[in-house]
Design a protein around this motif. Structure first.
Motif, PDB file in Angstrom:
ATOM      1  N   GLN A  96       0.845  -1.194   0.000  1.00 47.69           N
ATOM      2  CA  GLN A  96       0.000   0.000   0.000  1.00 47.69           C
ATOM      3  C   GLN A  96       0.882   1.247   0.000  1.00 47.69           C
ATOM      4  OE1 GLN A  96      -3.514  -0.030   0.048  1.00 47.69           O
ATOM      5  NE2 GLN A  96      -3.299   2.136  -0.423  1.00 47.69           N
ATOM      6  N   SER A  97       0.565   2.210  -0.841  1.00 48.76           N
ATOM      7  CA  SER A  97       1.339   3.443  -0.891  1.00 48.76           C
ATOM      8  C   SER A  97       1.324   4.131   0.468  1.00 48.76           C
ATOM      9  CB  SER A  97       0.764   4.379  -1.954  1.00 48.76           C
ATOM     10  OG  SER A  97       1.493   5.583  -2.004  1.00 48.76           O
ATOM     11  N   GLY A  98       2.492   4.549   0.935  1.00 48.00           N
ATOM     12  CA  GLY A  98       2.609   5.237   2.207  1.00 48.00           C
ATOM     13  C   GLY A  98       2.759   4.323   3.398  1.00 48.00           C
ATOM     14  N   TYR A  99       2.640   3.010   3.195  1.00 51.74           N
ATOM     15  CA  TYR A  99       2.792   2.047   4.292  1.00 51.74           C
ATOM     16  C   TYR A  99       4.248   1.583   4.377  1.00 51.74           C
ATOM     17  CZ  TYR A  99      -2.278   1.263   4.944  1.00 51.74           C
ATOM     18  OH  TYR A  99      -3.616   1.396   5.216  1.00 51.74           O
ATOM     19  N   THR A 100       4.725   1.382   5.596  1.00 52.27           N
ATOM     20  CA  THR A 100       6.032   0.771   5.834  1.00 52.27           C
ATOM     21  C   THR A 100       5.814  -0.663   6.272  1.00 52.27           C
ATOM     22  OG1 THR A 100       7.027   2.873   6.470  1.00 52.27           O
ATOM     23  CG2 THR A 100       8.162   0.875   7.153  1.00 52.27           C
ATOM     24  N   TYR A 101       6.592  -1.587   5.693  1.00 59.95           N
ATOM     25  CA  TYR A 101       6.450  -3.011   5.978  1.00 59.95           C
ATOM     26  C   TYR A 101       7.774  -3.562   6.495  1.00 59.95           C
ATOM     27  CZ  TYR A 101       2.215  -2.631   3.145  1.00 59.95           C
ATOM     28  OH  TYR A 101       0.992  -2.262   2.645  1.00 59.95           O
ATOM     29  N   ILE A 102       7.677  -4.459   7.467  1.00 58.74           N
ATOM     30  CA  ILE A 102       8.852  -5.233   7.866  1.00 58.74           C
ATOM     31  C   ILE A 102       8.749  -6.593   7.190  1.00 58.74           C
ATOM     32  CG2 ILE A 102       9.095  -4.019  10.055  1.00 58.74           C
ATOM     33  CD1 ILE A 102       7.986  -7.577  10.251  1.00 58.74           C
ATOM     34  N   PHE A 103       9.896  -7.250   7.020  1.00 55.77           N
ATOM     35  CA  PHE A 103       9.854  -8.581   6.422  1.00 55.77           C
ATOM     36  C   PHE A 103      10.937  -9.464   7.014  1.00 55.77           C
ATOM     37  CE2 PHE A 103      12.983  -6.483   3.702  1.00 55.77           C
ATOM     38  CZ  PHE A 103      13.942  -7.474   3.506  1.00 55.77           C
ATOM     39  N   ALA A 104      10.719 -10.767   6.894  1.00 50.29           N
ATOM     40  CA  ALA A 104      11.716 -11.792   7.198  1.00 50.29           C
ATOM     41  C   ALA A 104      11.740 -12.740   6.011  1.00 50.29           C
ATOM     42  CB  ALA A 104      11.368 -12.542   8.476  1.00 50.29           C
ATOM     43  N   ALA A 105      12.926 -13.039   5.497  1.00 49.22           N
ATOM     44  CA  ALA A 105      13.043 -13.908   4.328  1.00 49.22           C
ATOM     45  C   ALA A 105      14.170 -14.906   4.537  1.00 49.22           C
ATOM     46  CB  ALA A 105      13.297 -13.089   3.064  1.00 49.22           C
ATOM     47  N   PHE A 106      13.969 -16.134   4.043  1.00 45.88           N
ATOM     48  CA  PHE A 106      14.985 -17.179   4.081  1.00 45.88           C
ATOM     49  C   PHE A 106      15.185 -17.718   2.667  1.00 45.88           C
ATOM     50  CE2 PHE A 106      13.118 -16.980   8.277  1.00 45.88           C
ATOM     51  CZ  PHE A 106      14.245 -16.931   9.093  1.00 45.88           C
ATOM     52  N   ALA A 107      16.393 -18.193   2.393  1.00 46.41           N
ATOM     53  CA  ALA A 107      16.841 -18.436   1.022  1.00 46.41           C
ATOM     54  C   ALA A 107      16.542 -19.836   0.524  1.00 46.41           C
ATOM     55  CB  ALA A 107      18.343 -18.182   0.927  1.00 46.41           C
ATOM     56  N   ALA A 108      16.309 -19.893  -0.804  1.00 44.76           N
ATOM     57  CA  ALA A 108      16.381 -21.150  -1.539  1.00 44.76           C
ATOM     58  C   ALA A 108      17.793 -21.349  -2.077  1.00 44.76           C
ATOM     59  CB  ALA A 108      15.381 -21.156  -2.684  1.00 44.76           C
ATOM     60  N   ALA A 109      18.441 -20.232  -2.462  1.00 49.31           N
ATOM     61  CA  ALA A 109      19.812 -20.281  -2.983  1.00 49.31           C
ATOM     62  C   ALA A 109      20.425 -18.900  -2.879  1.00 49.31           C
ATOM     63  CB  ALA A 109      19.830 -20.742  -4.436  1.00 49.31           C
ATOM     64  N   PRO A 110      21.700 -18.783  -2.489  1.00 51.23           N
ATOM     65  CA  PRO A 110      22.370 -17.477  -2.527  1.00 51.23           C
ATOM     66  C   PRO A 110      22.525 -17.014  -3.967  1.00 51.23           C
ATOM     67  CG  PRO A 110      23.938 -19.227  -2.037  1.00 51.23           C
ATOM     68  CD  PRO A 110      22.593 -19.861  -2.023  1.00 51.23           C
ATOM     69  N   PHE A 111      22.517 -15.699  -4.180  1.00 49.31           N
ATOM     70  CA  PHE A 111      22.564 -15.159  -5.538  1.00 49.31           C
ATOM     71  C   PHE A 111      23.809 -15.606  -6.289  1.00 49.31           C
ATOM     72  CE2 PHE A 111      23.632 -11.638  -8.520  1.00 49.31           C
ATOM     73  CZ  PHE A 111      22.587 -11.846  -9.408  1.00 49.31           C
ATOM     74  N   LYS A 112      24.888 -15.811  -5.613  1.00 48.54           N
ATOM     75  CA  LYS A 112      26.134 -16.224  -6.281  1.00 48.54           C
ATOM     76  C   LYS A 112      25.904 -17.468  -7.131  1.00 48.54           C
ATOM     77  CE  LYS A 112      30.968 -17.533  -5.339  1.00 48.54           C
ATOM     78  NZ  LYS A 112      31.704 -16.402  -5.935  1.00 48.54           N
ATOM     79  N   TYR A 113      25.005 -18.346  -6.697  1.00 49.52           N
ATOM     80  CA  TYR A 113      24.783 -19.603  -7.398  1.00 49.52           C
ATOM     81  C   TYR A 113      23.413 -19.692  -8.076  1.00 49.52           C
ATOM     82  CZ  TYR A 113      28.587 -20.936  -4.222  1.00 49.52           C
ATOM     83  OH  TYR A 113      29.762 -20.981  -3.525  1.00 49.52           O
ATOM     84  N   SER A 114      22.549 -18.739  -7.833  1.00 45.44           N
ATOM     85  CA  SER A 114      21.151 -18.893  -8.219  1.00 45.44           C
ATOM     86  C   SER A 114      20.930 -18.728  -9.721  1.00 45.44           C
ATOM     87  CB  SER A 114      20.284 -17.877  -7.469  1.00 45.44           C
ATOM     88  OG  SER A 114      18.926 -18.014  -7.838  1.00 45.44           O
ATOM     89  N   ASN A 115      20.066 -19.571 -10.263  1.00 48.22           N
ATOM     90  CA  ASN A 115      19.526 -19.343 -11.591  1.00 48.22           C
ATOM     91  C   ASN A 115      18.370 -18.360 -11.485  1.00 48.22           C
ATOM     92  OD1 ASN A 115      21.213 -21.271 -12.938  1.00 48.22           O
ATOM     93  ND2 ASN A 115      19.934 -22.890 -12.081  1.00 48.22           N
ATOM     94  N   ALA A 116      17.934 -17.839 -12.637  1.00 51.27           N
ATOM     95  CA  ALA A 116      16.751 -16.985 -12.647  1.00 51.27           C
ATOM     96  C   ALA A 116      15.548 -17.798 -12.191  1.00 51.27           C
ATOM     97  CB  ALA A 116      16.525 -16.416 -14.041  1.00 51.27           C
ATOM     98  N   GLN A 117      14.626 -17.139 -11.540  1.00 44.90           N
ATOM     99  CA  GLN A 117      13.472 -17.826 -10.938  1.00 44.90           C
ATOM    100  C   GLN A 117      12.196 -17.542 -11.728  1.00 44.90           C
ATOM    101  OE1 GLN A 117      14.101 -19.879  -8.006  1.00 44.90           O
ATOM    102  NE2 GLN A 117      16.114 -19.400  -8.908  1.00 44.90           N
TER     103      GLN A 117
END
Length: 907
Positions: free
Chosen positions: A886-907
């Motif tokens: 939503q415009s004007g809203y601040t969001y917090i997030f928590a994320a965990f990986a499937a693969a680090p970018f160094k090794y990741s293919n496009a998703q």
């Protein structure tokens, strides 16, 4: 100016997966505006029913139809990226995916298989993406051919195209390692495998036969981009693509004189360089990709030395011989073939007994820009990171189409033009906090004339990748093309004049917190990076009222104009640090199963299921959370519920869900540790914890005292995200998040706004690498009550805990994580709205709209209002609304990986 191109092809380079790993060393970049494409008419005898086509692709325009492979001049047979959906179609069949392939930051691998003679209907045509075969349910359109049908013009004697359909329809993208196997239906495993070290799909060397009309395009022959490497000599005709970039030098005495030199040049007016030349026996040909018209004010001259030759202009022989000798002699084309004309190709042939020792082309009265003569279609941007015995190579940084203003990207996402005030774009590789990095900009317009029209550009590094927040002078270290700069502070005049064709280079040492900005390899500015040391930085380009092409960035996918400072690296995946966790599923994973079996499935995930969170996807049932400290048998008793305030005793024994369910599982290490605070002097009250320090996760149990206390968590790093629950009473869950600090707290079981009310009674001191502090609120610290805490600290490439601003648009906010997310949890901290939770097990492809709410028992929702793309380096919302964008809203997030970018293919 130093040498700008690197045309050598390395063989046997060692890769991240080991010295014997298969390396894709080159890719081919198509620029749609150039009508760039390849074509070939197959010989007779090829199969029109059975074949395999394998290719890697990056950076396609997701708003356009990108024709990768077309059979015939009609419109019925093609393999296409259709506005981000993949489509394999002919007059006999049509396969179009549900998935949206719009990740611009890494490479996809696609394999299309045809065998209309197969007795199984759904096996007659097949598609594999990054090693996985797509099921029937994965297609929005799925029609198979009849038995032994010809697939339109595919494989016939008709003309075939790469990046073309009939006439026109060229687009921008990159291709690498194309295989066509005539007469054989293969699988993805013939061209790739899952790497044992990284867990990711990687290319392997194809070892089979190609059939009569089969071919392999490697794009590693700079003089013949369409060369077939299969051994069949099924070469392709190249149109408006060039393998060798021309080299431009000024002679110093005349700033408008530019030179192109043949590769065997010994030395002349500036040094040894490679030019845009090809050879056949005793003829050398110089081709300029963009033709130039000359007049009396623009002279084209040819230098020949050491032989007698005939000059050709645009394939026309000139009547005059040019006779070399012991001196270097320039021959003016204006006097030979006329005072005007169009110059695109010049050749010189040896007709005497002496070979040509030197051949060069000089153009007086015009500046040939990087745009004109340095346009090589070959790139070292490929799916395989490896040591090229130089600056490393692999998947390179480009400008991110998902993280830009309303402007336009072009030329392989290396040029950006904004369309309003302070539009900006950022690199696909960013968030850098350490290392030594280098990139360059070549100016394509005259900054002085732009400034007079109120047009400005800024090049450099920024600490603020959020496009929804206002431009700020303290956000960047950059150089304006007017000669002004900022070093995370106020504007300063460097008294530097810039002109078109200037090369600005930016070197940052994030280990020593220093920088150096150079113009044409002469230092302009250097010193200590301003602002707060250690904050993440992104390369960026910003326009002010910009509506014209301004500069082309080079992150190293073509050779740099100048040698980077010692130990400074190009921005590619080879040079990224090795992640602490190469295979995230050993530490966090997601499982699906029927409700009766989900507990068993959960306990078999990761290298130890220590914290399990289960939810019935199909029914309105509670979330179930349990851990190995309190439930040593991991059978779900005792447990807590994220959507309820109930105590463990109220929650009772575990009851298996009735519907299909999901389990999110964390590994918390191999043993419980009891901390005696009085003996260890860590914390003020005793605790028991189980910690996985590599993955930044611990489970903590403690007994409250009713007084301000600190509790040992065992992470050896400062927690960024903490969940706490009173196990003995019906108090709300309490949430700490690093972006909110100890002055605010949230509740996991409700959708209320983040609160500041009596905040010190919840978290009385900021967490440290050894403890977190709790106040006197009953939710966290009632005398004699038992409490459960789950603590996470951020681990680069594995977990991320941050915040973002919603933009209220279906083209939603992009958030950089530095990995491909497996799990994403969000909550509006500034407003009251439900938590939302996505993962890539319940929805393995984009768009991902399958959400569950930790504060609600509701079944899984799959509506468009919750749409998000999980990408190789972050996530991007594809909707707007209070839940997450939503415009004007601040969001917090928590994320965990499937693969680090160094090794990741496009998703």
């Amino acid at each position: 100016m130093a040498v700008l191109c690197n045309e050598g092809i390395r063989m046997g380079a060692s890769g991240a997966g080991g010295g014997d790993a298969y390396q894709i060393e080159k890719s081919l970049r198509f620029n749609g505006d150039d009508d760039a494409h390849l074509n070939r008419t197959f010989d007779s005898g090829g199969s029109t029913t059975t074949w395999t086509f394998s290719f890697w692709i990056k950076g396609h325009d997701t708003g356009q139809a990108c024709y990768v492979f077309t059979g015939g001049t009609g419109t019925s047979s093609y393999i296409i990226m259709d506005a981000s959906q993949f489509r394999f179609v002919s007059s006999a069949h049509d396969l179009k995916t549900n998935a949206r392939y719009r990740d611009p930051s890494a490479w996809y691998h696609f394999v299309c298989v045809a065998d209309t003679t197969d007795s199984t209907d759904n096996d007659k045509t097949r598609v594999y993406v990054n090693g996985t075969r797509l099921a029937v349910a994965d297609f929005a359109t799925h029609s198979q051919p009849s038995a032994s049908d010809d697939l339109g013009d595919f494989g016939s004697a008709a003309v075939h195209y790469i990046n073309r359909q009939g006439v026109g329809n060229q687009q921008d993208f990159m291709l690498a390692d194309i295989h066509f196997i005539d007469g054989t239906a293969l699988t993805a495993s013939d061209f790739g495998e899952t790497n044992a070290t990284t867990g990711q799909w990687v290319p392997i060397e194809y070892s089979g036969s190609y059939g009569t009309n089969g071919f392999h395009l490697k794009f590693d022959n700079t003089s013949d981009l369409g060369e077939d490497s299969s051994g069949n000599d099924n070469d392709w005709t190249v149109n408006n693509l060039t393998g060798t970039p021309g080299q431009v030098f000024s002679d110093g005495a005349d700033s408008t004189a530019m030179y192109l030199y043949a590769p065997w040049s010994m030395a002349f007016d500036g040094g040894i360089v490679n030019g845009a030349f090809t050879y056949s026996s005793v003829k050398a040909t110089c081709t300029i990709p963009t033709p130039v018209t000359w007049s009396t004010s623009f002279e084209v001259s040819v230098l020949e030395y050491g032989g007698v030759g005939v000059i050709e202009v645009n394939d026309d022989d000139c009547t005059s011989l040019i006779t070399g000798g012991s001196t270097k002699t320039w021959y003016n084309l204006n006097s030979i073939v006329g005072s005007s004309g169009t110059f695109e190709k010049i050749a010189i042939s040896d007709v005497g007994t002496n070979y040509l020792k030197l051949f060069a082309v000089r153009l007086d009265g015009v500046i040939l820009t990087d745009e004109t003569v340095l346009t090589s279609s070959i790139s070292t941007d490929t799916p395989t990171p490896f040591d090229d015995e130089g600056n490393g190579t692999g998947n390179y940084c480009t400008w991110n189409p998902l993280q830009k203003g309303n402007g336009t990207l072009s030329n392989g996402n290396l040029e950006y033009v904004g369309d309003s005030s302070w539009e900006q774009t950022h690199g696909t590789i960013g968030g850098l906090t350490s290392g030594k990095w280098y990139h360059e900009f070549t100016l394509l317009n005259d900054p002085v004339s732009q400034a007079s029209s109120g047009l400005y550009n800024v090049y450099g590094w920024t600490s603020n990748p959020d496009l929804t927040t206002a431009y700020g002078s303290t956000d960047w270290l950059g150089f304006e093309d007017t000669g002004w700069y900022r070093n995370f502070g106020s504007q300063t005049d460097s008294s530097t004049t810039l002109v078109a064709d200037d090369v600005l280079s930016f070197a940052v040492d994030l280990d020593d917190n220093t920088f150096n900005i150079r113009k044409n390899n002469s230092s302009v500015l250097s010193g200590t990076i301003g602002g707060t040391a250690g904050r993440p930085l992104w390369p960026f380009h910003m326009n002010y009222n910009g509506t014209q092409g301004k500069a082309r960035v080079n992150f190293g996918q073509r050779a740099f104009a100048y040698t980077p400072p010692t130990d400074h690296k190009a921005l590619n995946t080879y040079n990224l640090p090795d992640p602490t966790i190469a295979i995230p599923s050993k530490h966090f994973d997601v499982g699906l199963d029927a409700g009766a079996d989900i507990l068993s499935t959960a306990n078999g995930l990761t290298d130890g299921a220590d914290f399990v969170w289960i939810k019935d996807r199909a029914n309105s049932d509670d979330h179930i959370l349990f851990n190995r400290i309190n439930d040593t048998g991991m059978d779900g008793t005792p447990h807590l519920r994220s959507n309820e305030t109930d105590s463990e005793s109220t929650c009772g024994t575990y009851s298996a869900p009735s519907g299909d369910s999901v389990a999110w599982v964390w590994n918390a290490g191999s043993a419980n540790v009891t901390n005696d605070a009085s003996a260890t002097s860590i914390g003020t009250i005793d605790s028991t914890y189980r910690a996985n320090t590599d993955a930044g996760f611990s489970i903590v149990s403690y007994t409250g005292t009713g007084s301000n206390e600190t509790v040992a968590h065992g992470l050896n790093a400062t927690p960024d995200f903490i969940l706490i629950k009173n196990r003995d009473d019906s108090d709300s869950w309490v949430v700490y998040h690093n972006t909110q600090g100890i002055g605010k707290y949230g509740h996991l079981d409700t959708n209320v706004v983040w609160s500041t009310t009596s905040a010190s009674t919840y978290f009385n001191t900021a967490p440290t690498s050894t403890v977190f502090g709790i106040g006197t609120a009953g939710n966290v610290n009632t005398n004699t009550n038992n409490y459960q805490a789950y603590c996470w600290s951020e681990v680069e490439g594995f977990s991320k805990f941050g915040s973002y601003e919603g933009n209220g648009d279906n083209d939603g906010s992009f958030v950089h994580t530095g990995f491909a997310p497996r799990y994403l949890l969000t909550k509006a901290s500034s407003h009251g709205s439900s938590w939302q939770l996505w993962d890539t097990e319940r929805q393995p492809y984009n768009v991902n709209a399958n959400t569950l709410a930790p504060d609600d028992s509701a079944a899984e929702t799959g509506t468009a209002g919750y749409s998000v793309d999980m990408l190789s380096n972050g996530f991007k919302f594809r909707m707007y609304g209070s839940s997450s964008n939503q415009s004007g809203y601040t969001y917090i997030f928590a994320a965990f990986a499937a693969a680090p970018f160094k090794y990741s293919n496009a998703q």
